[in-house]
Motif scaffolding. Structure first.
Motif, mmCIF file in Angstrom:
data_model
loop_
_atom_site.group_PDB
_atom_site.id
_atom_site.type_symbol
_atom_site.label_atom_id
_atom_site.label_comp_id
_atom_site.label_asym_id
_atom_site.label_seq_id
_atom_site.Cartn_x
_atom_site.Cartn_y
_atom_site.Cartn_z
ATOM 1 N N LEU A 167 -1.252 9.992 -6.562
ATOM 2 C CA LEU A 167 -2.597 10.561 -6.553
ATOM 3 C C LEU A 167 -3.086 10.634 -5.111
ATOM 4 O O LEU A 167 -2.596 9.885 -4.259
ATOM 5 C CB LEU A 167 -3.565 9.684 -7.354
ATOM 6 N N PRO A 168 -4.035 11.523 -4.811
ATOM 7 C CA PRO A 168 -4.694 11.437 -3.501
ATOM 8 C C PRO A 168 -5.214 10.016 -3.303
ATOM 9 O O PRO A 168 -5.781 9.431 -4.222
ATOM 10 C CB PRO A 168 -5.845 12.451 -3.629
ATOM 11 N N HIS A 169 -5.019 9.466 -2.128
ATOM 12 C CA HIS A 169 -5.143 8.020 -1.960
ATOM 13 C C HIS A 169 -6.055 7.669 -0.802
ATOM 14 O O HIS A 169 -5.948 8.238 0.286
ATOM 15 C CB HIS A 169 -3.739 7.452 -1.701
ATOM 16 N N VAL A 170 -6.949 6.701 -1.017
ATOM 17 C CA VAL A 170 -7.789 6.152 0.047
ATOM 18 C C VAL A 170 -7.626 4.638 0.028
ATOM 19 O O VAL A 170 -7.959 3.981 -0.968
ATOM 20 C CB VAL A 170 -9.269 6.525 -0.144
ATOM 21 N N ASN A 171 -7.090 4.094 1.110
ATOM 22 C CA ASN A 171 -6.940 2.639 1.230
ATOM 23 C C ASN A 171 -8.193 2.051 1.871
ATOM 24 O O ASN A 171 -8.694 2.571 2.870
ATOM 25 C CB ASN A 171 -5.716 2.293 2.090
ATOM 26 N N GLU A 216 -6.343 1.960 11.665
ATOM 27 C CA GLU A 216 -5.554 3.152 11.971
ATOM 28 C C GLU A 216 -4.053 2.891 11.884
ATOM 29 O O GLU A 216 -3.253 3.826 11.962
ATOM 30 C CB GLU A 216 -5.898 3.663 13.374
ATOM 31 N N VAL A 217 -3.664 1.627 11.709
ATOM 32 C CA VAL A 217 -2.247 1.219 11.648
ATOM 33 C C VAL A 217 -1.512 1.799 12.857
ATOM 34 O O VAL A 217 -0.653 2.677 12.738
ATOM 35 C CB VAL A 217 -1.587 1.641 10.319
ATOM 36 N N LEU A 218 -1.906 1.319 14.025
ATOM 37 C CA LEU A 218 -1.330 1.781 15.282
ATOM 38 C C LEU A 218 0.048 1.152 15.509
ATOM 39 O O LEU A 218 0.604 0.532 14.607
ATOM 40 C CB LEU A 218 -2.297 1.462 16.425
ATOM 41 N N ASP A 219 0.599 1.291 16.691
ATOM 42 C CA ASP A 219 1.964 0.860 17.013
ATOM 43 C C ASP A 219 2.246 -0.557 16.498
ATOM 44 O O ASP A 219 1.762 -1.544 17.061
ATOM 45 C CB ASP A 219 2.157 0.920 18.526
ATOM 46 N N LEU A 220 3.042 -0.648 15.433
ATOM 47 C CA LEU A 220 3.256 -1.935 14.772
ATOM 48 C C LEU A 220 4.265 -2.823 15.497
ATOM 49 O O LEU A 220 4.462 -3.970 15.093
ATOM 50 C CB LEU A 220 3.721 -1.701 13.326
ATOM 51 N N SER A 221 4.889 -2.318 16.549
ATOM 52 C CA SER A 221 5.819 -3.166 17.308
ATOM 53 C C SER A 221 5.078 -4.349 17.924
ATOM 54 O O SER A 221 5.648 -5.438 18.077
ATOM 55 C CB SER A 221 6.514 -2.346 18.397
ATOM 56 N N TYR A 222 3.792 -4.147 18.251
ATOM 57 C CA TYR A 222 2.993 -5.254 18.793
ATOM 58 C C TYR A 222 2.824 -6.358 17.753
ATOM 59 O O TYR A 222 2.796 -7.546 18.083
ATOM 60 C CB TYR A 222 1.616 -4.750 19.233
ATOM 61 N N LEU A 223 2.717 -5.944 16.487
ATOM 62 C CA LEU A 223 2.565 -6.922 15.409
ATOM 63 C C LEU A 223 3.855 -7.725 15.232
ATOM 64 O O LEU A 223 3.826 -8.934 15.007
ATOM 65 C CB LEU A 223 2.213 -6.198 14.105
ATOM 66 N N VAL A 224 5.003 -7.042 15.359
ATOM 67 C CA VAL A 224 6.292 -7.725 15.262
ATOM 68 C C VAL A 224 6.450 -8.718 16.409
ATOM 69 O O VAL A 224 6.909 -9.850 16.209
ATOM 70 C CB VAL A 224 7.448 -6.711 15.264
ATOM 71 N N ASP A 225 6.048 -8.317 17.614
ATOM 72 C CA ASP A 225 6.120 -9.222 18.774
ATOM 73 C C ASP A 225 5.233 -10.439 18.560
ATOM 74 O O ASP A 225 5.597 -11.570 18.906
ATOM 75 C CB ASP A 225 5.688 -8.491 20.051
ATOM 76 N N HIS A 226 4.048 -10.200 17.992
ATOM 77 C CA HIS A 226 3.123 -11.305 17.734
ATOM 78 C C HIS A 226 3.719 -12.271 16.708
ATOM 79 O O HIS A 226 3.604 -13.491 16.853
ATOM 80 C CB HIS A 226 1.788 -10.755 17.235
ATOM 81 N N GLU A 235 6.203 3.119 9.420
ATOM 82 C CA GLU A 235 5.908 4.116 10.447
ATOM 83 C C GLU A 235 6.613 5.436 10.177
ATOM 84 O O GLU A 235 6.089 6.501 10.512
ATOM 85 C CB GLU A 235 6.298 3.566 11.822
ATOM 86 N N ASP A 236 7.784 5.389 9.553
ATOM 87 C CA ASP A 236 8.495 6.632 9.232
ATOM 88 C C ASP A 236 7.709 7.479 8.229
ATOM 89 O O ASP A 236 7.657 8.709 8.338
ATOM 90 C CB ASP A 236 9.890 6.333 8.675
ATOM 91 N N TYR A 237 7.114 6.835 7.242
ATOM 92 C CA TYR A 237 6.301 7.576 6.267
ATOM 93 C C TYR A 237 4.967 8.000 6.883
ATOM 94 O O TYR A 237 4.438 9.068 6.558
ATOM 95 C CB TYR A 237 6.034 6.721 5.028
ATOM 96 N N SER A 238 4.402 7.161 7.747
ATOM 97 C CA SER A 238 3.146 7.462 8.438
ATOM 98 C C SER A 238 2.054 7.921 7.467
ATOM 99 O O SER A 238 1.384 8.930 7.682
ATOM 100 C CB SER A 238 3.382 8.543 9.500
ATOM 101 N N LEU A 239 1.876 7.165 6.400
ATOM 102 C CA LEU A 239 0.898 7.517 5.365
ATOM 103 C C LEU A 239 -0.271 6.537 5.281
ATOM 104 O O LEU A 239 -1.357 6.904 4.821
ATOM 105 C CB LEU A 239 1.584 7.568 3.985
ATOM 106 N N SER A 260 0.830 -1.206 0.000
ATOM 107 C CA SER A 260 0.000 0.000 0.000
ATOM 108 C C SER A 260 0.862 1.253 0.000
ATOM 109 O O SER A 260 0.592 2.207 -0.747
ATOM 110 C CB SER A 260 -0.930 0.005 1.220
ATOM 111 N N LEU A 261 1.910 1.255 0.811
ATOM 112 C CA LEU A 261 2.813 2.413 0.863
ATOM 113 C C LEU A 261 3.510 2.606 -0.476
ATOM 114 O O LEU A 261 3.582 3.730 -1.000
ATOM 115 C CB LEU A 261 3.835 2.224 1.980
#
Length: 312
Positions: A173-177, A200-210, A232-236, A164-165
């Motif tokens: 283009l203006p983008h809606v996912n 909302e794509v919140l803190d992804l460190s939890y996903l890495v831990d999972h 997370e750096d792009y935060s888009l 997606s990123l």
């Protein structure tokens, strides 16, 4: 519609993109019906040369210019190479598209695009076609559909975030996912986190831990951490959940897209929308918000657990 002419009236629309099977054509059909019911003049343009089963009439169909089976047969190409060739052929013969769009002035246009991911991550043909549309005074938003079942697999969800990123950065283009097929999410399995964590794509460190709890992914923790860092750096990237059978869900997507491409509707359309939504209450499979989707999902999971306990 002269190229680069400032006197040409603005036209608005969506380019509907995403992987195969994500529901692009179904979305175009549903959005066409929804917008039509609030008074917007909507036309669908099929730009997918592999799309042979169109559920609604199209104002223009790329099959009139080129088809995937013809390209594969005449040039001995596979499906992927054939699709790339078709898009390059469209770019070369973009005047065909301009001629078809001449008769759609005043219409809101939905462009149903192919499902090959490479076309939106690094290939330039469709990107150049979109840029040409902008020169013709089209104000477009890219609507990128992703099947919601990827939320049930943390590894696949990270992959979806990366795709997606990459698509957002390449298409320009203006983008809606969109997380599509939300009405089926209960069938896909249990989510590791609440639904708003994924939208909302919140803190992804939890996903890495999972992921690290899985022996297969444990050796790739460093790689996953770096991928998550980039996202997370792009935060888009964020997502809007969609169930095409629910009018409230369709309204939320419509408002997100209208905000993205700058479309502003008048009082009559606003009144029509209010009438449509008031008629929809209690009549449809109703999602009023992302939290409502999550509440329904959690309730179904709790019920399943209770049934397992009773069986024991």
């Amino acid at each position: 519609m002269s190229e680069g002419s400032r006197g040409t009236a603005l036209a608005f629309g969506q380019v509907v993109i995403g992987p195969p099977g994500s529901g692009k054509t179904t979305y175009c059909h549903a959005m066409r019906e929804f917008l039509g019911r609030i008074g917007r003049r909507v036309s669908v343009v099929n730009l997918d040369p592999a799309n042979e089963a169109l559920p609604c009439p199209c104002a223009a169909d790329i099959a009139e210019l080129v088809t995937l089976p013809d390209v594969m047969g005449s040039l001995a190409l596979g499906p992927n190479g054939g699709l790339l060739y078709c898009m390059e052929y469209l770019e070369t013969n973009v005047d065909w598209l301009r001629e078809k769009l001449e008769g759609l002035r005043g219409h809101y246009v939905l462009f149903d695009c192919p499902g090959q991911v490479e076309l939106y991550t690094h290939h330039d043909a469709l990107k150049n076609v979109f840029a040409q549309l902008a020169k013709w005074n089209f104000r477009l938003a890219a609507v990128h559909l992703v099947d919601s079942h990827y939320c049930t697999d943390p590894g696949k969800f990270i992959s979806v975030l990366c795709t997606s990123l990459s698509t957002m950065l390449h298409v320009e283009l203006p983008h809606v996912n969109i997380l599509s097929k939300m009405d089926l999410i209960e069938q896909y399995g249990k989510l590791a986190f609440n639904l708003d964590y994924y939208t909302e794509v919140l803190d992804l460190s939890y996903l890495v831990d999972h992921l690290a709890s899985d022996p297969f992914f444990r050796n790739y923790r460093r790689l996953n951490e770096k991928l998550v860092e980039v996202i997370e750096d792009y935060s888009l990237v964020s997502f809007v959940p969609l169930n095409v059978q629910d009018k409230e869900s369709m309204r939320q997507v419509m408002q997100a897209v209208d905000k993205a491409n700058g479309y502003s509707f008048g009082d009559q359309e606003h009144r029509s929308l209010e009438a449509l939504m008031s008629a929809a209450v209690g009549a449809d499979f109703h999602f009023s918000s992302t939290l409502a989707v999550q509440e329904r999902y959690v309730q179904s999971q709790d019920k399943a657990v209770e049934e397992e306990v009773m069986d024991l």
